[in-house]
Write a protein that holds these residues in place. Sequence first.
Motif, PDB file in Angstrom:
ATOM      1  N   LEU A 131       2.621  -3.379  -0.824  1.00 47.51           N
ATOM      2  CA  LEU A 131       1.765  -4.347  -1.515  1.00 47.51           C
ATOM      3  C   LEU A 131       1.420  -5.471  -0.554  1.00 47.51           C
ATOM      4  O   LEU A 131       2.310  -6.068   0.062  1.00 47.51           O
ATOM      5  CB  LEU A 131       2.470  -4.893  -2.761  1.00 47.51           C
ATOM      6  CG  LEU A 131       1.625  -5.841  -3.622  1.00 47.51           C
ATOM      7  CD1 LEU A 131       0.370  -5.158  -4.156  1.00 47.51           C
ATOM      8  CD2 LEU A 131       2.459  -6.369  -4.799  1.00 47.51           C
TER       9      LEU A 131
ATOM     10  N   VAL B 270       7.764  -6.983  -8.619  1.00 51.67           N
ATOM     11  CA  VAL B 270       6.767  -6.258  -9.407  1.00 51.67           C
ATOM     12  C   VAL B 270       7.437  -4.970  -9.863  1.00 51.67           C
ATOM     13  O   VAL B 270       8.005  -4.246  -9.047  1.00 51.67           O
ATOM     14  CB  VAL B 270       5.514  -5.931  -8.566  1.00 51.67           C
ATOM     15  CG1 VAL B 270       4.546  -5.062  -9.365  1.00 51.67           C
ATOM     16  CG2 VAL B 270       4.833  -7.205  -8.089  1.00 51.67           C
TER      17      VAL B 270
ATOM     18  N   LEU C  64       5.852 -14.920  -5.959  1.00 47.62           N
ATOM     19  CA  LEU C  64       6.001 -13.584  -6.550  1.00 47.62           C
ATOM     20  C   LEU C  64       7.226 -12.919  -5.936  1.00 47.62           C
ATOM     21  O   LEU C  64       7.361 -12.853  -4.709  1.00 47.62           O
ATOM     22  CB  LEU C  64       4.743 -12.741  -6.293  1.00 47.62           C
ATOM     23  CG  LEU C  64       4.736 -11.363  -6.958  1.00 47.62           C
ATOM     24  CD1 LEU C  64       4.863 -11.463  -8.478  1.00 47.62           C
ATOM     25  CD2 LEU C  64       3.466 -10.597  -6.582  1.00 47.62           C
TER      26      LEU C  64
ATOM     27  N   VAL D 258      -0.279 -13.863  -2.696  1.00 46.28           N
ATOM     28  CA  VAL D 258      -0.962 -13.925  -3.989  1.00 46.28           C
ATOM     29  C   VAL D 258      -2.008 -15.036  -3.908  1.00 46.28           C
ATOM     30  O   VAL D 258      -1.696 -16.145  -3.476  1.00 46.28           O
ATOM     31  CB  VAL D 258       0.032 -14.243  -5.135  1.00 46.28           C
ATOM     32  CG1 VAL D 258      -0.687 -14.288  -6.473  1.00 46.28           C
ATOM     33  CG2 VAL D 258       1.171 -13.240  -5.159  1.00 46.28           C
TER      34      VAL D 258
ATOM     35  N   TYR E 138       8.015 -14.186 -11.150  1.00 45.00           N
ATOM     36  CA  TYR E 138       7.944 -15.233 -10.140  1.00 45.00           C
ATOM     37  C   TYR E 138       9.294 -15.940 -10.042  1.00 45.00           C
ATOM     38  O   TYR E 138       9.836 -16.411 -11.051  1.00 45.00           O
ATOM     39  CB  TYR E 138       6.873 -16.260 -10.505  1.00 45.00           C
ATOM     40  CG  TYR E 138       5.469 -15.810 -10.163  1.00 45.00           C
ATOM     41  CD1 TYR E 138       4.897 -16.183  -8.955  1.00 45.00           C
ATOM     42  CD2 TYR E 138       4.751 -14.991 -11.021  1.00 45.00           C
ATOM     43  CE1 TYR E 138       3.618 -15.767  -8.618  1.00 45.00           C
ATOM     44  CE2 TYR E 138       3.468 -14.569 -10.685  1.00 45.00           C
ATOM     45  CZ  TYR E 138       2.909 -14.961  -9.487  1.00 45.00           C
ATOM     46  OH  TYR E 138       1.648 -14.546  -9.153  1.00 45.00           O
TER      47      TYR E 138
ATOM     48  N   THR F 252       1.192   1.165  -9.967  1.00 39.50           N
ATOM     49  CA  THR F 252       0.123   0.526  -9.201  1.00 39.50           C
ATOM     50  C   THR F 252      -0.077   1.247  -7.865  1.00 39.50           C
ATOM     51  O   THR F 252      -1.210   1.447  -7.427  1.00 39.50           O
ATOM     52  CB  THR F 252       0.434  -0.958  -8.955  1.00 39.50           C
ATOM     53  OG1 THR F 252       1.743  -1.095  -8.394  1.00 39.50           O
ATOM     54  CG2 THR F 252       0.380  -1.745 -10.259  1.00 39.50           C
ATOM     55  N   GLU F 253       1.029   1.669  -7.263  1.00 36.94           N
ATOM     56  CA  GLU F 253       0.941   2.385  -5.989  1.00 36.94           C
ATOM     57  C   GLU F 253       0.243   3.731  -6.159  1.00 36.94           C
ATOM     58  O   GLU F 253      -0.623   4.112  -5.354  1.00 36.94           O
ATOM     59  CB  GLU F 253       2.363   2.577  -5.427  1.00 36.94           C
ATOM     60  CG  GLU F 253       2.424   3.247  -4.091  1.00 36.94           C
ATOM     61  CD  GLU F 253       3.850   3.331  -3.560  1.00 36.94           C
ATOM     62  OE1 GLU F 253       4.647   2.402  -3.776  1.00 36.94           O
ATOM     63  OE2 GLU F 253       4.172   4.356  -2.918  1.00 36.94           O
TER      64      GLU F 253
ATOM     65  N   MET G  36      -4.700  -5.637  -7.044  1.00 40.35           N
ATOM     66  CA  MET G  36      -3.512  -5.381  -6.220  1.00 40.35           C
ATOM     67  C   MET G  36      -3.894  -4.394  -5.126  1.00 40.35           C
ATOM     68  O   MET G  36      -4.173  -3.219  -5.400  1.00 40.35           O
ATOM     69  CB  MET G  36      -2.383  -4.840  -7.102  1.00 40.35           C
ATOM     70  CG  MET G  36      -1.998  -5.839  -8.202  1.00 40.35           C
ATOM     71  SD  MET G  36      -0.755  -5.208  -9.363  1.00 40.35           S
ATOM     72  CE  MET G  36       0.707  -5.321  -8.339  1.00 40.35           C
TER      73      MET G  36
ATOM     74  N   TYR H 190      -2.891  -2.379  -1.683  1.00 42.41           N
ATOM     75  CA  TYR H 190      -1.803  -1.860  -0.858  1.00 42.41           C
ATOM     76  C   TYR H 190      -2.311  -1.583   0.555  1.00 42.41           C
ATOM     77  O   TYR H 190      -3.318  -0.877   0.743  1.00 42.41           O
ATOM     78  CB  TYR H 190      -1.264  -0.549  -1.444  1.00 42.41           C
ATOM     79  CG  TYR H 190      -0.315  -0.768  -2.602  1.00 42.41           C
ATOM     80  CD1 TYR H 190       1.051  -0.797  -2.391  1.00 42.41           C
ATOM     81  CD2 TYR H 190      -0.792  -0.965  -3.892  1.00 42.41           C
ATOM     82  CE1 TYR H 190       1.929  -1.014  -3.439  1.00 42.41           C
ATOM     83  CE2 TYR H 190       0.082  -1.181  -4.955  1.00 42.41           C
ATOM     84  CZ  TYR H 190       1.442  -1.202  -4.713  1.00 42.41           C
ATOM     85  OH  TYR H 190       2.308  -1.417  -5.749  1.00 42.41           O
TER      86      TYR H 190
ATOM     87  N   VAL I  57       8.394  -4.234  -4.753  1.00 37.36           N
ATOM     88  CA  VAL I  57       7.753  -3.491  -5.845  1.00 37.36           C
ATOM     89  C   VAL I  57       8.653  -2.306  -6.180  1.00 37.36           C
ATOM     90  O   VAL I  57       9.084  -1.577  -5.286  1.00 37.36           O
ATOM     91  CB  VAL I  57       6.365  -2.961  -5.411  1.00 37.36           C
ATOM     92  CG1 VAL I  57       5.701  -2.200  -6.563  1.00 37.36           C
ATOM     93  CG2 VAL I  57       5.475  -4.096  -4.927  1.00 37.36           C
TER      94      VAL I  57
ATOM     95  N   MET J 271       2.988 -10.298   2.335  1.00 35.28           N
ATOM     96  CA  MET J 271       2.290 -10.219   1.055  1.00 35.28           C
ATOM     97  C   MET J 271       1.873 -11.618   0.621  1.00 35.28           C
ATOM     98  O   MET J 271       2.588 -12.593   0.881  1.00 35.28           O
ATOM     99  CB  MET J 271       3.233  -9.614   0.022  1.00 35.28           C
ATOM    100  CG  MET J 271       2.619  -9.212  -1.301  1.00 35.28           C
ATOM    101  SD  MET J 271       2.373 -10.556  -2.502  1.00 35.28           S
ATOM    102  CE  MET J 271       4.031 -11.237  -2.596  1.00 35.28           C
TER     103      MET J 271
ATOM    104  N   MET K  31       9.770 -10.215  -1.430  1.00 41.86           N
ATOM    105  CA  MET K  31       9.118  -9.599  -2.576  1.00 41.86           C
ATOM    106  C   MET K  31       9.319  -8.089  -2.530  1.00 41.86           C
ATOM    107  O   MET K  31       9.359  -7.499  -1.441  1.00 41.86           O
ATOM    108  CB  MET K  31       7.620  -9.918  -2.517  1.00 41.86           C
ATOM    109  CG  MET K  31       6.825  -9.587  -3.764  1.00 41.86           C
ATOM    110  SD  MET K  31       6.276  -7.858  -3.912  1.00 41.86           S
ATOM    111  CE  MET K  31       5.476  -7.595  -2.329  1.00 41.86           C
TER     112      MET K  31
END
Lengths: 181, 181
Positions: free
Chosen positions: B99, A102, A99, B171, A115, B78-79, B113, B115, A171, B169, A169
């Motif tokens: 994240l 985002v 990843l 996944v 990705y 998302t945050e 997701m 944080y 965000v 981070m 990564m």
Amino acid sequence: MKFCSECGGGIALRVPKGDDRDRFVCNDCDYVHYINPRVIVGCLPVYEDKVLLCKRAIEPRHGLWTLPAGFMENGETTEEGAARETWEEARARVSHQRLYRVFDVPYISQVYMFYLCSLDDGLFGVGPESLETALYTESEVPWDQIAFPVVEETLRAYFDDRRRDEFPMAVKAIRSRRPPA
Amino acid sequence: MKFCSECGGGIALRVPKGDDRDRFVCNDCDYVHYINPRVIVGCLPVYEDKVLLCKRAIEPRHGLWTLPAGFMENGETTEEGAARETWEEARARVSHQRLYRVFDVPYISQVYMFYLCSLDDGLFGVGPESLETALYTESEVPWDQIAFPVVEETLRAYFDDRRRDEFPMAVKAIRSRRPPA
């Protein structure tokens, strides 16, 4: 949304009991129809010093260049979805997915997950949603013909990161539409 | 899904033209009703050597402990969603969000997701979806009363990472339901 998908009744926009915001609620059966953000998954496939791009055969942004990406489907992981889209749009198999970016795009209620990955054997083709596909070095990328801001930002970050040989990564939030050219 | 939300017509499960999988399609107006994965956003709020947990006042897993989290809403990042849920469930304000864990749960078409963040001033309360909330050190966490596998895995990863003082981070995919105890 005008009709309840459960009973066919009429729909009103109102705050359900115990909630704090407007939802589409059925006037007859009280079913609450939630509308949720959607996830777009994609890949940045790399082969040697090149990245794989797709020229869009569909709207929006027909004829502009993008990374292989699309709506995540039920029953798959984000990683699987990103690989599936890469096969569908560029007939390419990928590996070593990690990843990389985002993007939250709240004004259209979308979350993009890209990705970074390797393009297996350097092989690719052209899927039905692409006019053509190509491997480009940094200087060859058609920078003025990139379809979406999230794609341009991901590509620029990648080439910057490659100079450092570090690919953290990140965000990011995209807060407004790209201003007209 | 039984009725078209656009025209009230009947729905059939079939592959639309140009698609490759079954969708809910209206027999009358041909509208395609996509059903997409949903995003759950949450926080792991840290204060000194403690983490903030919530005892669930709602099903599923009523009475078990969880991290503040819930469905992402339209129009937020998302945050922002993770911070909103933390306020709603634990009356806590957070900062320094990063994240930390993404969980794909394909068998229920969900993406989590989480944080990692700081609990501002160590202050918190109890929101309407919580029976109680508490700050726990690693040894105090009620490990046998954690509501969801993604929560237990996130907490264990955090305490491991803290010993190394590195919080990368990651996944992960959760491929099957937790076996019965």
